[in-house]
Design an enzyme around this catalytic site. Sequence first.
Site, short mmCIF file in Angstrom:
data_model
loop_
_atom_site.label_atom_id
_atom_site.label_comp_id
_atom_site.label_asym_id
_atom_site.label_seq_id
_atom_site.Cartn_x
_atom_site.Cartn_y
_atom_site.Cartn_z
CD GLU A 190 -6.84 7.46 2.96
OE1 GLU A 190 -6.64 8.66 2.67
OE2 GLU A 190 -5.98 7.48 4.21
CB ILE A 204 -0.97 0.16 1.64
CG1 ILE A 204 -2.00 -1.45 1.06
CG2 ILE A 204 -1.70 1.37 1.15
CD1 ILE A 204 -2.31 -1.08 2.45
CG PHE A 205 2.65 5.17 -2.75
CD1 PHE A 205 4.06 4.51 -2.43
CD2 PHE A 205 2.03 5.62 -3.76
CE1 PHE A 205 5.06 6.20 -2.58
CE2 PHE A 205 2.56 6.92 -3.67
CZ PHE A 205 4.48 6.84 -3.45
N GLY A 206 1.46 5.20 0.73
CA GLY A 206 1.04 6.60 0.77
C GLY A 206 1.69 7.72 0.83
CE1 TYR A 207 -1.40 11.71 -2.39
CE2 TYR A 207 -1.96 9.43 -2.23
CZ TYR A 207 -2.55 10.28 -2.79
OH TYR A 207 -3.87 10.94 -2.39
N GLY A 208 0.23 10.78 1.76
CA GLY A 208 0.21 11.72 2.34
C GLY A 208 -0.30 11.74 4.12
CB SER A 209 -1.96 11.90 7.25
OG SER A 209 -2.75 10.79 6.86
#
Length: 236
Positions: A119, A39-44
């Site tokens: 999300e 799982i790629f996260g780019y915010g919080s």
Amino acid sequence: MKGDPQLPEERPEPPPRPGLPSSPSGQAEGAELMAPVWIFGYGSLVWRPGFEFTSRKVGFIRGYSRRFWQGDTFHRGSEKMPGRVVTLLEDCGACTWGVAYEVRGEQIAASLEYLNMREAVLGGYDTKLVKFHPQEKDAEEPILALVYIATPQNPSYLGPASEEDIAAQIIVSSGCAGHNIEYLLRLADFMRYFCPQAEDKHLFSIEEALISILPCLYYTEESLEETASVPQKSKG
């Protein structure tokens, strides 16, 4: 005499189906044999994933730019004063840095259920598969990862605005997860300390605009307090 139908334990159990676990321990083993999910996260998600994971890697995905174009009426804002959080914009020549989390076995269902609420339901994001490139120099082929993207079709989408206007909106917004300012500064700190070689002009321009506005707000409030404390001359 016929056998008592209330005593099923006397009947021989049928053999288990091939490939299916026949006990709770077997179910756990089967879960462990499932392929991992990334799982790629780019915010919080880069500093607060909120779910259990097996490992994590810093890296980037190609073909997308990070933008503060998504409205937030729950985590970092309210219905009256929506906050600004990031989403991804398709951009063939760009890349976005973040963190990819590996989940295995029982972590998979738990993390996806949690992220669906955080999300999708509360945030308005859709899911998509992307190729994640780990930061490590010895990394092999890209990893297929799940990412959450807010598109212009969702009702909370705010779209583009100047860095100054975005910063001004962030300053006055706060939600259940905390102030919108914290969201911006934590994301900027992540990029600065974990991806120092990467550029994110949009992010750092908003941070710069926010820092330049804050002293103005401080002095304005200070002046108002001083004015309120000065005794007013009576008329007549």
